[in-house]
Design an enzyme around this catalytic site. Structure first.
Site, PDB file in Angstrom:
ATOM      1  N   HIS A 158      54.200  51.542  27.196  1.00 45.21           N
ATOM      2  CA  HIS A 158      53.089  50.600  27.441  1.00 45.21           C
ATOM      3  C   HIS A 158      52.787  49.737  26.196  1.00 45.21           C
ATOM      4  CE1 HIS A 158      49.298  50.348  30.194  1.00 45.21           C
ATOM      5  NE2 HIS A 158      49.518  49.184  29.614  1.00 45.21           N
TER       6      HIS A 158
ATOM      7  N   ASP B 225      52.925  46.989  39.919  1.00 51.15           N
ATOM      8  CA  ASP B 225      52.871  47.285  38.493  1.00 51.15           C
ATOM      9  C   ASP B 225      51.723  48.263  38.225  1.00 51.15           C
ATOM     10  OD1 ASP B 225      53.752  46.586  35.674  1.00 51.15           O
ATOM     11  OD2 ASP B 225      51.573  46.421  35.583  1.00 51.15           O
TER      12      ASP B 225
ATOM     13  N   LYS C 171      53.890  53.361  33.377  1.00 52.23           N
ATOM     14  CA  LYS C 171      53.998  53.187  31.914  1.00 52.23           C
ATOM     15  C   LYS C 171      53.521  54.421  31.171  1.00 52.23           C
ATOM     16  CE  LYS C 171      52.715  48.326  32.648  1.00 52.23           C
ATOM     17  NZ  LYS C 171      51.601  48.300  33.625  1.00 52.23           N
TER      18      LYS C 171
ATOM     19  N   TYR D 283      45.841  53.330  34.021  1.00 48.69           N
ATOM     20  CA  TYR D 283      44.949  52.679  34.988  1.00 48.69           C
ATOM     21  C   TYR D 283      44.187  53.679  35.861  1.00 48.69           C
ATOM     22  CZ  TYR D 283      47.931  48.699  33.651  1.00 48.69           C
ATOM     23  OH  TYR D 283      48.647  47.757  32.944  1.00 48.69           O
TER      24      TYR D 283
HETATM   25  P1  NAP Z   1      45.336  38.610  36.227  1.00 48.24           P
HETATM   26  O1  NAP Z   1      46.186  39.200  37.267  1.00 48.24           O
HETATM   27  O2  NAP Z   1      45.789  37.366  35.566  1.00 48.24           O
HETATM   28  O3  NAP Z   1      43.881  38.339  36.787  1.00 48.24           O
HETATM   29  C1  NAP Z   1      43.216  39.273  37.582  1.00 48.24           C
HETATM   30  C2  NAP Z   1      41.834  38.723  37.893  1.00 48.24           C
HETATM   31  O4  NAP Z   1      41.948  37.471  38.566  1.00 48.24           O
HETATM   32  C3  NAP Z   1      41.020  39.598  38.799  1.00 48.24           C
HETATM   33  O5  NAP Z   1      39.670  39.510  38.376  1.00 48.24           O
HETATM   34  C4  NAP Z   1      41.182  38.968  40.181  1.00 48.24           C
HETATM   35  O6  NAP Z   1      40.038  39.227  40.955  1.00 48.24           O
HETATM   36  C5  NAP Z   1      41.302  37.499  39.828  1.00 48.24           C
HETATM   37  N1  NAP Z   1      42.185  36.757  40.721  1.00 48.24           N
HETATM   38  C6  NAP Z   1      43.284  37.222  41.389  1.00 48.24           C
HETATM   39  N2  NAP Z   1      43.878  36.239  42.077  1.00 48.24           N
HETATM   40  C7  NAP Z   1      43.140  35.115  41.845  1.00 48.24           C
HETATM   41  C8  NAP Z   1      43.250  33.786  42.284  1.00 48.24           C
HETATM   42  N3  NAP Z   1      44.232  33.408  43.116  1.00 48.24           N
HETATM   43  N4  NAP Z   1      42.320  32.881  41.844  1.00 48.24           N
HETATM   44  C9  NAP Z   1      41.317  33.257  41.012  1.00 48.24           C
HETATM   45  N5  NAP Z   1      41.152  34.534  40.551  1.00 48.24           N
HETATM   46  C10 NAP Z   1      42.068  35.443  40.971  1.00 48.24           C
HETATM   47  O7  NAP Z   1      45.037  39.649  35.048  1.00 48.24           O
HETATM   48  P2  NAP Z   1      45.324  41.189  34.802  1.00 48.24           P
HETATM   49  O8  NAP Z   1      44.912  42.040  35.951  1.00 48.24           O
HETATM   50  O9  NAP Z   1      44.774  41.488  33.485  1.00 48.24           O
HETATM   51  O10 NAP Z   1      46.919  41.244  34.684  1.00 48.24           O
HETATM   52  C11 NAP Z   1      47.750  41.497  35.809  1.00 48.24           C
HETATM   53  C12 NAP Z   1      48.389  42.865  35.729  1.00 48.24           C
HETATM   54  O11 NAP Z   1      49.199  42.964  34.555  1.00 48.24           O
HETATM   55  C13 NAP Z   1      47.412  44.030  35.557  1.00 48.24           C
HETATM   56  O12 NAP Z   1      46.725  44.325  36.756  1.00 48.24           O
HETATM   57  C14 NAP Z   1      48.352  45.102  35.063  1.00 48.24           C
HETATM   58  O13 NAP Z   1      49.106  45.625  36.155  1.00 48.24           O
HETATM   59  C15 NAP Z   1      49.238  44.304  34.114  1.00 48.24           C
HETATM   60  N6  NAP Z   1      48.788  44.346  32.699  1.00 48.24           N
HETATM   61  C16 NAP Z   1      49.598  44.952  31.778  1.00 48.24           C
HETATM   62  C17 NAP Z   1      49.216  45.028  30.453  1.00 48.24           C
HETATM   63  C18 NAP Z   1      50.113  45.696  29.454  1.00 48.24           C
HETATM   64  O14 NAP Z   1      49.665  46.002  28.331  1.00 48.24           O
HETATM   65  N7  NAP Z   1      51.361  45.944  29.792  1.00 48.24           N
HETATM   66  C19 NAP Z   1      48.006  44.439  30.017  1.00 48.24           C
HETATM   67  C20 NAP Z   1      47.217  43.789  30.966  1.00 48.24           C
HETATM   68  C21 NAP Z   1      47.625  43.732  32.299  1.00 48.24           C
HETATM   69  P3  NAP Z   1      40.142  39.799  42.490  1.00 48.24           P
HETATM   70  O15 NAP Z   1      40.793  41.161  42.430  1.00 48.24           O
HETATM   71  O16 NAP Z   1      38.714  39.859  42.914  1.00 48.24           O
HETATM   72  O17 NAP Z   1      40.963  38.789  43.250  1.00 48.24           O
END
Ligand code: NAP
Length: 308
Positions: free
Chosen positions: A113, A46, A80, A51
């Site tokens: 997005h 994704d 996006k 980004y």
């Molecule tokens: P997330 O995936 O829920 O959380 C990421 C965070 O959690 C990072 O700090 C990561 O650190 C840590 N992490 C990863 N695996 C873990 C585990 N097993 N246990 C504990 N901590 C863990 O949040 P997100 O990155 O905000 O969302 C995921 C993806 O969704 C984004 O990367 C992006 O691609 C997409 N997104 C889209 C939108 C939109 O508007 N469409 C908005 C937000 C996000 P480490 O890397 O150090 O493991």
């Protein structure tokens, strides 16, 4: 272990879990993380123009195709359209720009997005403190997204952060139906109404910020209820959360650049929660939104004034 696939409303398939890449470029870890992820079975990535790491991800993909680990058609790449490119004459070029960043002739999925388009220089901020009019019609932007499919730049198109009213409005005018709506979903924001609404329309929900506060605060993986559910299956709380998202019919896209956590996050396809366990986790819902984009509250298309 690879994720199984989910069928989209256009007959194509998407892997049931993907790797999030927002903020994955910290400390230059993005390229390595994507290569490692491909090695251990991730096939869905994704990404987004916003980004700022499409080039690194593209290099990792080219590398893994070149060394024979995967073929292009094994991978599912999403990008996006950013908010400053909603103007109809900018959409196709924005898609081409992402393709050139990746070094790919097509992506699998291209999303709007946010429903909030504006003319602005992004500068250092994700959202500008002020956006100038005009704001663009999501219908006009969608027509150009459809053009991206017709030009072969993307296999499918979809939306992100759209509420039910915006989806209804879009569908009245869409020639090509969105295949997914990517929105925030995790135990503290279960999005039941929006998920049910999308299910009825055969639009798949992709769950962003899937780890919720656990991911955000990197707090210890120690919620006693989740730990207990996990013990039964030999899994961690984070794996229980990701499996919950699969079991409620969404596609989680957890981000990690850490090898251990990358392995854990995709290792969720050898167990399934019971209906009772799902109900227990449903009760964590307290409407906590991590990505509220509050800077956009005065935008006419701000999606979160409505209940769902
Ligand atoms: P997330 O995936 O829920 O959380 C990421 C965070 O959690 C990072 O700090 C990561 O650190 C840590 N992490 C990863 N695996 C873990 C585990 N097993 N246990 C504990 N901590 C863990 O949040 P997100 O990155 O905000 O969302 C995921 C993806 O969704 C984004 O990367 C992006 O691609 C997409 N997104 C889209 C939108 C939109 O508007 N469409 C908005 C937000 C996000 P480490 O890397 O150090 O493991």
């Amino acid at each position: 272990m690879a994720a199984p696939k989910v069928k989209l409303n256009n007959g194509l398939e998407i892997p049931a879990l993907g790797l999030g890449t927002w903020q994955a470029d910290a400390e230059g870890k993005c390229e390595e993380a994507v290569k490692y992820a491909i090695d251990i079975g991730y096939r869905h990535f994704d990404c987004a123009y916003l980004y700022g790491n499409e080039k690194e991800i593209g290099r990792a993909i080219q590398d893994k195709i070149k060394d024979g680990t995967v073929k292009r058609e094994d991978l599912y790449i999403t990008s996006k359209l950013w908010n400053d490119s909603h103007s109809p004459e900018k959409v196709v070029d924005a898609c081409k720009k992402s393709l050139s960043n990746f070094g790919l002739p097509y992506v699998d999925l291209y999303l709007i997005h946010w429903p909030c388009g504006y003319d602005s220089q992004r500068g250092g901020a994700i959202f500008p403190s002020k956006f100038s009019s005009p704001s663009f019609s999501i219908i006009d932007t969608w027509k150009e997204m459809e053009k991206c499919v017709k030009l072969g730049l993307t296999k499918s198109i979809g939306i992100s952060n759209f509420n039910h009213e915006q989806i209804e409005r879009l569908l009245k005018h869409a020639e090509i139906k969105p295949v997914v709506n990517q929105v925030e979903v995790h135990p503290n924001l279960t999005q039941k109404k929006l998920i049910d609404f999308c299910k009825q329309l055969d639009i798949v929900v992709v769950a962003y910020c899937p780890l919720g506060t656990l991911g955000r605060s990197r707090r210890k993986d120690d919620d006693p209820t989740l730990v207990n559910i996990g013990k039964k299956y030999g899994k961690t709380s984070s794996q229980v959360i990701l499996r919950y998202l699969v079991d409620i019919g969404t596609i989680p896209i957890p981000k990690s650049t850490n090898k251990e956590r990358l392995k854990l996050n995709i290792d969720i396809f050898d167990f399934k929660l019971t209906p009772e366990e799902i109900q227990t986790i449903d009760k964590y819902d307290n409407n906590t939104r991590l990505c509220s984009a509050s800077e956009l509250q005065s935008h006419p298309e701000y999606p979160f004034h409505l209940d769902y």
